[in-house]
Design a protein around this motif. Structure first.
Motif, PDB file in Angstrom:
ATOM      1  N   ARG A 241      -2.300  -6.420  25.424  1.00  0.00           N
ATOM      2  CA  ARG A 241      -1.897  -5.554  24.569  1.00  0.00           C
ATOM      3  C   ARG A 241      -2.181  -6.067  23.142  1.00  0.00           C
ATOM      4  O   ARG A 241      -2.438  -5.063  22.444  1.00  0.00           O
ATOM      5  CB  ARG A 241      -0.250  -5.412  24.573  1.00  0.00           C
ATOM      6  CG  ARG A 241       0.307  -4.760  25.773  1.00  0.00           C
ATOM      7  CD  ARG A 241       0.033  -3.296  25.807  1.00  0.00           C
ATOM      8  NE  ARG A 241       1.130  -2.742  24.998  1.00  0.00           N
ATOM      9  CZ  ARG A 241       1.233  -1.547  24.598  1.00  0.00           C
ATOM     10  NH1 ARG A 241       0.179  -0.675  25.095  1.00  0.00           N
ATOM     11  NH2 ARG A 241       2.144  -0.930  23.940  1.00  0.00           N
ATOM     12  N   GLN A 244      -5.413  -4.796  22.438  1.00  0.00           N
ATOM     13  CA  GLN A 244      -5.561  -3.506  21.829  1.00  0.00           C
ATOM     14  C   GLN A 244      -4.942  -3.486  20.546  1.00  0.00           C
ATOM     15  O   GLN A 244      -5.683  -2.686  19.776  1.00  0.00           O
ATOM     16  CB  GLN A 244      -4.474  -2.709  22.857  1.00  0.00           C
ATOM     17  CG  GLN A 244      -5.052  -2.475  24.382  1.00  0.00           C
ATOM     18  CD  GLN A 244      -4.042  -1.905  24.927  1.00  0.00           C
ATOM     19  OE1 GLN A 244      -3.225  -0.954  24.328  1.00  0.00           O
ATOM     20  NE2 GLN A 244      -3.830  -2.124  26.454  1.00  0.00           N
ATOM     21  N   ASP A 247      -8.098  -4.218  18.436  1.00  0.00           N
ATOM     22  CA  ASP A 247      -9.133  -3.024  18.478  1.00  0.00           C
ATOM     23  C   ASP A 247      -8.797  -1.943  17.724  1.00  0.00           C
ATOM     24  O   ASP A 247      -9.368  -1.341  16.961  1.00  0.00           O
ATOM     25  CB  ASP A 247      -9.101  -2.777  19.955  1.00  0.00           C
ATOM     26  CG  ASP A 247     -10.188  -3.683  20.884  1.00  0.00           C
ATOM     27  OD1 ASP A 247     -10.588  -4.294  20.310  1.00  0.00           O
ATOM     28  OD2 ASP A 247      -9.844  -3.366  22.218  1.00  0.00           O
TER      29      ASP A 247
END
Length: 391
Positions: A241, A244, A247
């Motif tokens: 996570r 993520q 990103d």
């Protein structure tokens, strides 16, 4: 009173005596009465129970006197009946209350002599005393019934929490504090149930708070037990996570760079930058060791922080990308209005052509001034509307 009247009165009084005896035995065997007899009472409960016990003494004395009169009447009836004496015993004032036998609340400093009362008066006074004792027992029993089961439930939850804590090989000062509070309330309820259950008292609210704290604490311990079993998987998912989040933050930076090039003076949100700090927090979890309660707070807090950081990064990206979307939406509107001008047969209108060209230049120039472009398109739309009406 005739001999038949005497026999009828004896039968009725004997039945009455037996009924009263059964009621007294029922009272004596009542669970609440038995608890009160063995309890060390305080406060309002002790005050009420002391008064009830004093009336109970009077009640039993009156019952003994009642039985004594019936026994004397039965003895007289078995011999040669003395109707006058039997009538006096069964219907007249046949029970003597000496001053020391009169309840305190019925005494008078002006009355030195005793009092003679009838069997009916004895029964009435026994009934009043019995009702008072029974009401006190019922009130105490109701108070215990309202509070003790909740304390028993709390003890069950407390034992369950303690078992979890032992499995975790840890200590929990909060659980000890809650347990001490429950023990204190149990002692208060046991010693003074009437005072504890009073509507204006604080015991009920305090117990509610402790039960809520206890449930929350057990929930935390259950969560700690689950985390101990799932820690490796959850830490791995957290790492994914956080990747993520990184990103999403990179995407936000990329969109921001694009917006700065294509949109003039944009009002941009703060650029999210939490991924690195979140990675550090994830790495720090390994230093907690087997302090599972602490790990619960850190891990769940980090999971919330990761979710919030991902949401902020995505929201920032959507907000900034919305500026590009706004520019594209204005471009589409401008071309739609120009197509309408052509349909109306005003493609060669110089004024409209100039307005169209100005708006198009604003929208296809980088960076685009969205405010000025919006004003230009609105003016172009009004001009087209006037032509349409005139046509």
């Amino acid at each position: 009173m005739s001999i038949e009247g005497v026999d009828f009165a004896l039968r009725r009084r004997t039945e009455e005596r037996d009924r009263i005896s059964d009621d007294l035995l029922d009272l004596d065997s009542h669970p609440g009465y038995q608890l009160l007899k063995g309890a060390r009472l305080t406060g309002e409960t002790r005050r009420r129970w002391d008064g009830a016990q004093a009336r109970e003494v009077t009640l039993w004395w009156l019952f003994d006197a009642y039985r004594g009169v019936l026994d004397r009447a039965r003895e007289l009836r078995e011999g040669k009946p003395d109707l006058a004496a039997l009538t006096g015993l069964l219907a007249g004032p046949s029970v003597e209350l000496k001053p020391e036998n009169v309840p305190v609340e019925k005494r008078s400093l002006l009355r030195a002599a005793g009092e003679w009362i009838t069997l009916d008066t004895v029964v009435a006074r026994m009934d009043a005393a019995y009702r008072d004792v029974a009401e006190t027992v019922a009130a105490v029993d109701a108070a215990w019934s309202a509070l003790l089961p909740r304390l028993d439930e709390a003890d069950a939850v407390r034992r369950s929490a303690a078992d979890l804590l032992r499995d975790l090989d840890g200590a929990d000062p909060d659980l000890e504090r809650i347990g001490a509070g429950i023990d204190r309330i149990r002692a208060a309820v046991t010693a003074d149930p009437l005072g504890s259950a009073a509507p204006d008292g604080t015991i009920g609210g305090e117990l509610d708070g402790l039960l809520a704290d206890l449930a929350a604490r057990r929930g935390l311990l259950e969560q700690a037990a689950r985390i101990r079993a799932e820690y490796g998987d959850r830490a791995h998912r957290l790492g994914d996570r956080i990747a993520q989040v990184a990103d999403a933050e990179n995407e936000a930076r990329s969109v921001r760079d694009t917006v700065l090039v294509k949109i003039a003076s944009p009002a941009l949100p703060a650029l999210p930058d939490q991924a690195a700090a979140l990675r550090d927090r994830l790495g720090a979890l390994d230093t907690v060791g087997d302090r599972w309660l602490e790990l619960v707070e850190r891990l769940t807090g980090l999971e919330r922080a990761v979710d919030e950081a991902l949401a902020r990064a995505r929201t920032a990206t959507e907000s900034m990308a919305g500026l590009i979307g706004r520019r594209d939406e204005l471009r589409g509107r401008l071309e739609a209005y120009h197509a309408k001008v052509v349909r109306l047969g005003h493609a060669e209108d110089a004024a409209l052509g100039e307005m169209y060209g100005e708006a198009r230049a604003l929208l296809w120039t980088a960076p685009c001034d969205l405010r000025q472009a919006t004003v230009a398109i609105a003016a172009y739309q009004r001009a087209i509307s006037r032509i349409g009406v005139a046509g």
